[in-house]
Design a protein around this motif. Structure first.
Motif, PDB file in Angstrom:
ATOM      1  N   TYR A 142      15.224  29.000  74.886  1.00 34.44           N
ATOM      2  CA  TYR A 142      13.918  28.356  74.744  1.00 34.44           C
ATOM      3  C   TYR A 142      14.150  26.935  74.206  1.00 34.44           C
ATOM      4  O   TYR A 142      14.777  26.744  73.173  1.00 34.44           O
ATOM      5  N   GLY A 143      13.659  25.939  74.946  1.00 34.00           N
ATOM      6  CA  GLY A 143      13.821  24.545  74.522  1.00 34.00           C
ATOM      7  C   GLY A 143      15.124  23.914  74.942  1.00 34.00           C
ATOM      8  O   GLY A 143      15.364  22.726  74.691  1.00 34.00           O
ATOM      9  N   ASP A 144      15.986  24.669  75.591  1.00 33.41           N
ATOM     10  CA  ASP A 144      17.293  24.146  75.991  1.00 33.41           C
ATOM     11  C   ASP A 144      17.188  23.425  77.337  1.00 33.41           C
ATOM     12  O   ASP A 144      16.240  23.616  78.099  1.00 33.41           O
ATOM     13  N   THR A 145      18.171  22.587  77.620  1.00 31.42           N
ATOM     14  CA  THR A 145      18.295  21.914  78.915  1.00 31.42           C
ATOM     15  C   THR A 145      19.764  21.939  79.314  1.00 31.42           C
ATOM     16  O   THR A 145      20.635  22.231  78.477  1.00 31.42           O
ATOM     17  N   GLY A 168      28.690  33.508  66.227  1.00 29.84           N
ATOM     18  CA  GLY A 168      27.566  33.418  67.142  1.00 29.84           C
ATOM     19  C   GLY A 168      26.871  32.080  66.945  1.00 29.84           C
ATOM     20  O   GLY A 168      25.939  31.955  66.144  1.00 29.84           O
ATOM     21  N   CYS A 169      27.343  31.071  67.659  1.00 27.30           N
ATOM     22  CA  CYS A 169      26.817  29.709  67.499  1.00 27.30           C
ATOM     23  C   CYS A 169      25.549  29.525  68.322  1.00 27.30           C
ATOM     24  O   CYS A 169      24.583  28.909  67.865  1.00 27.30           O
ATOM     25  N   GLN A 170      25.579  29.977  69.559  1.00 28.87           N
ATOM     26  CA  GLN A 170      24.481  29.943  70.536  1.00 28.87           C
ATOM     27  C   GLN A 170      24.146  28.542  71.014  1.00 28.87           C
ATOM     28  O   GLN A 170      24.044  28.300  72.208  1.00 28.87           O
ATOM     29  N   SER A 171      23.947  27.587  70.124  1.00 29.00           N
ATOM     30  CA  SER A 171      23.708  26.197  70.508  1.00 29.00           C
ATOM     31  C   SER A 171      24.200  25.298  69.380  1.00 29.00           C
ATOM     32  O   SER A 171      24.311  25.734  68.231  1.00 29.00           O
ATOM     33  N   MET A 172      24.510  24.047  69.743  1.00 27.85           N
ATOM     34  CA  MET A 172      24.843  23.059  68.718  1.00 27.85           C
ATOM     35  C   MET A 172      23.746  22.010  68.632  1.00 27.85           C
ATOM     36  O   MET A 172      23.945  20.922  68.076  1.00 27.85           O
ATOM     37  N   ASP A 173      22.582  22.333  69.183  1.00 24.69           N
ATOM     38  CA  ASP A 173      21.419  21.465  69.103  1.00 24.69           C
ATOM     39  C   ASP A 173      20.466  22.054  68.066  1.00 24.69           C
ATOM     40  O   ASP A 173      19.956  23.163  68.238  1.00 24.69           O
ATOM     41  N   ASP A 174      20.220  21.322  66.988  1.00 24.89           N
ATOM     42  CA  ASP A 174      19.442  21.875  65.883  1.00 24.89           C
ATOM     43  C   ASP A 174      18.006  22.200  66.273  1.00 24.89           C
ATOM     44  O   ASP A 174      17.406  23.153  65.752  1.00 24.89           O
ATOM     45  N   GLU A 175      17.437  21.430  67.195  1.00 25.31           N
ATOM     46  CA  GLU A 175      16.075  21.725  67.646  1.00 25.31           C
ATOM     47  C   GLU A 175      16.032  23.049  68.406  1.00 25.31           C
ATOM     48  O   GLU A 175      15.124  23.862  68.197  1.00 25.31           O
ATOM     49  N   ASN A 202      14.534  28.841  68.471  1.00 25.11           N
ATOM     50  CA  ASN A 202      14.923  30.230  68.735  1.00 25.11           C
ATOM     51  C   ASN A 202      15.152  31.029  67.460  1.00 25.11           C
ATOM     52  O   ASN A 202      15.733  32.108  67.504  1.00 25.11           O
ATOM     53  N   GLU A 203      14.702  30.451  66.333  1.00 22.22           N
ATOM     54  CA  GLU A 203      14.659  31.159  65.050  1.00 22.22           C
ATOM     55  C   GLU A 203      16.029  31.668  64.610  1.00 22.22           C
ATOM     56  O   GLU A 203      16.155  32.775  64.077  1.00 22.22           O
ATOM     57  N   ARG A 204      17.047  30.831  64.822  1.00 17.78           N
ATOM     58  CA  ARG A 204      18.400  31.235  64.441  1.00 17.78           C
ATOM     59  C   ARG A 204      18.606  31.232  62.932  1.00 17.78           C
ATOM     60  O   ARG A 204      19.413  31.997  62.413  1.00 17.78           O
ATOM     61  N   GLY A 205      17.976  30.306  62.219  1.00 18.76           N
ATOM     62  CA  GLY A 205      18.119  30.302  60.769  1.00 18.76           C
ATOM     63  C   GLY A 205      19.376  29.622  60.265  1.00 18.76           C
ATOM     64  O   GLY A 205      19.697  29.717  59.073  1.00 18.76           O
ATOM     65  N   HIS A 206      20.110  28.954  61.144  1.00 23.31           N
ATOM     66  CA  HIS A 206      21.266  28.156  60.714  1.00 23.31           C
ATOM     67  C   HIS A 206      21.267  26.867  61.514  1.00 23.31           C
ATOM     68  O   HIS A 206      20.502  26.705  62.474  1.00 23.31           O
ATOM     69  N   THR A 207      22.128  25.938  61.143  1.00 21.84           N
ATOM     70  CA  THR A 207      22.209  24.648  61.817  1.00 21.84           C
ATOM     71  C   THR A 207      23.591  24.462  62.445  1.00 21.84           C
ATOM     72  O   THR A 207      24.524  25.245  62.184  1.00 21.84           O
ATOM     73  N   SER A 208      23.725  23.405  63.218  1.00 20.52           N
ATOM     74  CA  SER A 208      25.022  23.104  63.826  1.00 20.52           C
ATOM     75  C   SER A 208      26.059  22.761  62.765  1.00 20.52           C
ATOM     76  O   SER A 208      27.253  23.037  62.940  1.00 20.52           O
TER      77      SER A 208
END
Length: 333
Positions: free
Chosen positions: A163-166, A119-126, A131-137
């Motif tokens: 949230y915060g994505d584009t 479950g990566c969800q995003s590769m943008d650390d910001e 989104n309170e994922r608790g992990h980094t890219s």
């Protein structure tokens, strides 16, 4: 007979905290802990109606490799019984990128697991932090390398409209995930569910979710990116069922979301071919792959209607030699 997977949900188990968008119990409709007897019942039901030999027993929801170890092993051992008897080809699990290491992968391998999805969800650390994922890219990159090193089928899961994505960040995420060479991908447009941090942000006016139409246009591009890279998108959009309809607050949810996105691809390609032929209006015969006639026509013939509004009268026919998303146009008098 149809080969099927048996999907089993382990909601919230193992999660170190709740991400901004997550309400697993609403998504899955499950409010209690999965048991060995639940596995037996689901598998026996599947075996009674289908040939599951090429299918998998799949554990989704939560963070499978982070759940209490003895509980995790009890689930895997029960699943492996059916693998050893030849009823399924393997076990599929999904987990967090920061809950993968060599020790856990060795354990999974010994218990019949053949596919691991991150479950990566995003590769943008910001975006991940917001989104309170608790992990980094970098956790994704590290985990992906280990999973491939151990020889598992490797899958990635990403989200759009967080949230915060584009759109730009979403495309960058897709490019980075494609560079990891996964075997499969799942793409989930963000849906705001009740009792989540995202619902609070939405109600305060601090978060604006994508509409279904916006997400479909974006996901049409993502589908083409993964398709062009030879990576199967095995899921697009949040599945129907569970309590999603009841817990829905806002965002890009539709039970036929993939059909909508793929029809966008065909509409765009048909229009490109029509203009390439210099046909600004008039009659044309559109050829697509035989299995994709409905997809090219659009949900409830939406593409046919839109082309008609633009002045085109089209007939869509199938050809067994055409691949997915391949389109040709022949002008008609």
């Amino acid at each position: 007979m149809k080969h099927i997977n048996v999907a089993l949900f382990v909601p919230d188990e193992g999660c170190p905290h709740r991400c901004s968008f997550c309400n697993q119990k609403t998504i899955s409709g499950k409010t209690r802990q999965l048991t060995v007897k639940d596995i037996e019942a689901a598998v026996e039901t599947a075996l009674a109606s289908s040939d599951c030999g090429d299918g998998e027993i799949a554990f989704f929801g939560g963070s499978f490799t982070a759940i209490e170890r003895n509980y995790m092993l009890s689930l895997l051992r029960k699943g492996k019984e059916y693998i050893d008897r030849g009823f399924f080809k393997g076990i599929r699990i999904s987990t967090r990128p920061d809950c993968i290491d060599a020790e856990i992968l060795t354990l999974l391998k010994a218990h019949g697991v053949t596919s691991v999805e991150l479950g990566c969800q995003s590769m943008d650390d910001e975006v991940l932090a917001m989104n309170e994922r608790g992990h980094t890219s970098s956790d994704v990159v590290r985990a992906a390398a280990l999973i491939k090193q151990f020889g598992f089928e490797f899958g990635v899961q990403m989200m759009t409209g967080l949230y915060g994505d584009t759109a730009e960040k979403t495309f960058a995420t897709a490019e980075k995930l494609i560079s990891l060479r996964p075997d499969t991908a799942r793409i989930y447009p963000t849906v705001v569910l009740e009792n989540t941090r995202l619902a609070e942000l939405y109600e305060k006016g601090e978060y604006t979710p994508q509409t279904t139409e916006e997400a479909a246009e974006l996901c049409a591009e993502l589908l083409l990116m993964f398709h062009g890279a030879g990576i199967r998108v095995i899921r697009l959009g949040l599945h129907s069922g569970g309590n999603v309809q009841e817990g829905y607050v806002a965002g890009a949810y539709h039970p036929a979301f993939r059909e909508i996105a793929e029809s966008r691809i065909y509409l765009r390609k048909i229009r490109e071919e029509l203009l390439k032929e210099g046909l600004s209006a008039g009659k044309a015969e559109i050829t697509v792959g035989s299995p994709y006639i409905s997809m090219a026509s659009g949900q409830k013939r939406s593409n046919i209607k839109e082309l008609s509004a633009l002045g085109y009268t089209v007939k869509i026919i199938g050809n067994d030699e055409y691949k997915k998303y391949e389109v040709s146009v022949r002008l008609k008098e």
